[in-house]
Design a protein around this motif. Structure first.
Motif, PDB file in Angstrom:
ATOM      1  N   ASP A 117      48.662 -24.783 -19.675  1.00 18.30           N
ATOM      2  CA  ASP A 117      48.656 -26.214 -19.354  1.00 18.30           C
ATOM      3  C   ASP A 117      49.009 -27.005 -20.610  1.00 18.30           C
ATOM      4  O   ASP A 117      48.204 -27.106 -21.522  1.00 18.30           O
ATOM      5  CB  ASP A 117      47.280 -26.621 -18.823  1.00 18.30           C
ATOM      6  CG  ASP A 117      47.281 -28.034 -18.246  1.00 18.30           C
ATOM      7  OD1 ASP A 117      48.354 -28.684 -18.221  1.00 18.30           O
ATOM      8  OD2 ASP A 117      46.204 -28.493 -17.820  1.00 18.30           O
ATOM      9  N   GLU A 118      50.193 -27.553 -20.659  1.00 19.36           N
ATOM     10  CA  GLU A 118      50.690 -28.340 -21.790  1.00 19.36           C
ATOM     11  C   GLU A 118      50.465 -27.629 -23.129  1.00 19.36           C
ATOM     12  O   GLU A 118      49.863 -28.199 -24.045  1.00 19.36           O
ATOM     13  CB  GLU A 118      49.975 -29.710 -21.825  1.00 19.36           C
ATOM     14  CG  GLU A 118      49.939 -30.412 -20.478  1.00 19.36           C
ATOM     15  CD  GLU A 118      50.873 -31.609 -20.388  1.00 19.36           C
ATOM     16  OE1 GLU A 118      51.737 -31.761 -21.271  1.00 19.36           O
ATOM     17  OE2 GLU A 118      50.755 -32.364 -19.410  1.00 19.36           O
ATOM     18  N   THR A 156      47.705 -30.409 -13.744  1.00 15.82           N
ATOM     19  CA  THR A 156      46.516 -29.665 -14.184  1.00 15.82           C
ATOM     20  C   THR A 156      45.718 -29.166 -12.982  1.00 15.82           C
ATOM     21  O   THR A 156      45.227 -28.037 -12.972  1.00 15.82           O
ATOM     22  CB  THR A 156      45.642 -30.544 -15.106  1.00 15.82           C
ATOM     23  OG1 THR A 156      46.376 -30.791 -16.310  1.00 15.82           O
ATOM     24  CG2 THR A 156      44.320 -29.874 -15.457  1.00 15.82           C
TER      25      THR A 156
HETATM   26 MG   LIG Z   1      47.227 -32.476 -17.065  1.00 16.06          MG
END
Ligand SMILES: [Mg+2]
Ligand SMILES: Nc1ncnc2c1ncn2[C@@H]1O[C@H](COP(=O)(O)OP(=O)(O)O)[C@@H](O)[C@H]1O
Length: 223
Positions: free
Chosen positions: A169-170, A48
């Motif tokens: 992000d994810e 992240t």
């Molecule tokens: Mg993360």
């Protein structure tokens, strides 16, 4: 192939003194136009942090970040949002949609930031919803959409500025198998058919087959 983002000797330290923690340590990475790059690694490895720095949301402690050839790490706070707005679309794990706006209005809000309003905004927003396979959902509220649909609205919104770079992000972490695939399908399309540089942070093994390149990160270092 054009390098959309170029990261060199990147370091990020959180905190100071005794509590200082080095989250990134000498990271080098390129994202290319037309490719899906997967960034994989265990929880806490710095994914992240890295994608936030590439997305001009967070500043590095040291190193250089070039976005479409331009160094951004030293730009001041007032200049960074413009880089983000014009070149980078960002998709978060948690969707971040406004619950009181319809799906289409969420996209229109992002277009408003680009100065597009009224009928032109509505048309463009419909086009973007269409691109992510949600043409029928313009007037639905986020609460009435599935997780996968919400994430695709978030992708449509990230595309509002017609960015050359899309970072996620994810994006599938909160999604079931089928929805996750639809989201990954769209992200891959954006790279392969529309020439965007797509960077996806994930520890979802389903994503492996969507990757043109896989980069592993561990303890803040690229493996
Ligand atoms: Mg993360
Ligand atoms: N704002 C912060 N302040 C202090 N430490 C942080 C902060 N953000 C992240 N970290 C630490 O940096 C490391 C990397 O975090 P992160 O980039 O979120 O990893 P990942 O996304 O791979 O789980 C973790 O050890 C995390 O606890």
């Amino acid at each position: 192939m054009q390098t959309a983002i170029e990261v060199r000797d990147l370091e990020k330290t959180y905190g100071q003194g005794e509590t200082a923690f080095r989250a990134l340590d000498g990271v080098n990475l390129d994202l290319h136009a037309g490719q899906v790059t997967l960034l994989m690694g265990p929880s806490g490895s710095g994914k992240t942090t890295l994608v936030s720095i590439m997305g001009c949301i967070l500043r590095p402690t040291a190193g250089t970040v070039r976005v479409l050839g331009r160094e951004v790490q030293n730009l001041d706070e007032s200049a960074l949002p413009a880089v983000r707005l014009n070149h980078i679309g960002f998709v978060f794990q948690g969707f971040n949609l406004f619950p009181t706006l319809t799906a289409g209005e969420n996209v229109e809000l992002a277009l408003d930031l680009k100065g597009l309003r009224g009928r032109a905004a509505r048309r463009r927003s419909e086009e973007l919803m269409d691109q992510v396979g949600l043409s029928g959902k313009y007037t639905s509220f986020p609460a009435d959409l599935s997780g996968g649909q919400k994430q695709r609205v978030a992708i449509a919104r990230a595309l509002a500025g017609d960015p050359a770079i899309l970072l996620a992000d994810e994006p599938t972490a909160a999604l079931d198998f089928a929805s996750g695939r639809l989201v990954l399908d769209r992200l891959r399309d954006l790279a392969h058919r529309r020439g965007r540089a797509v960077g996806i942070v994930t520890h979802d093994n389903r994503a492996l087959e969507y990757a043109d390149r896989i980069v592993h990160i561990e303890d803040g270092r690229i493996q």
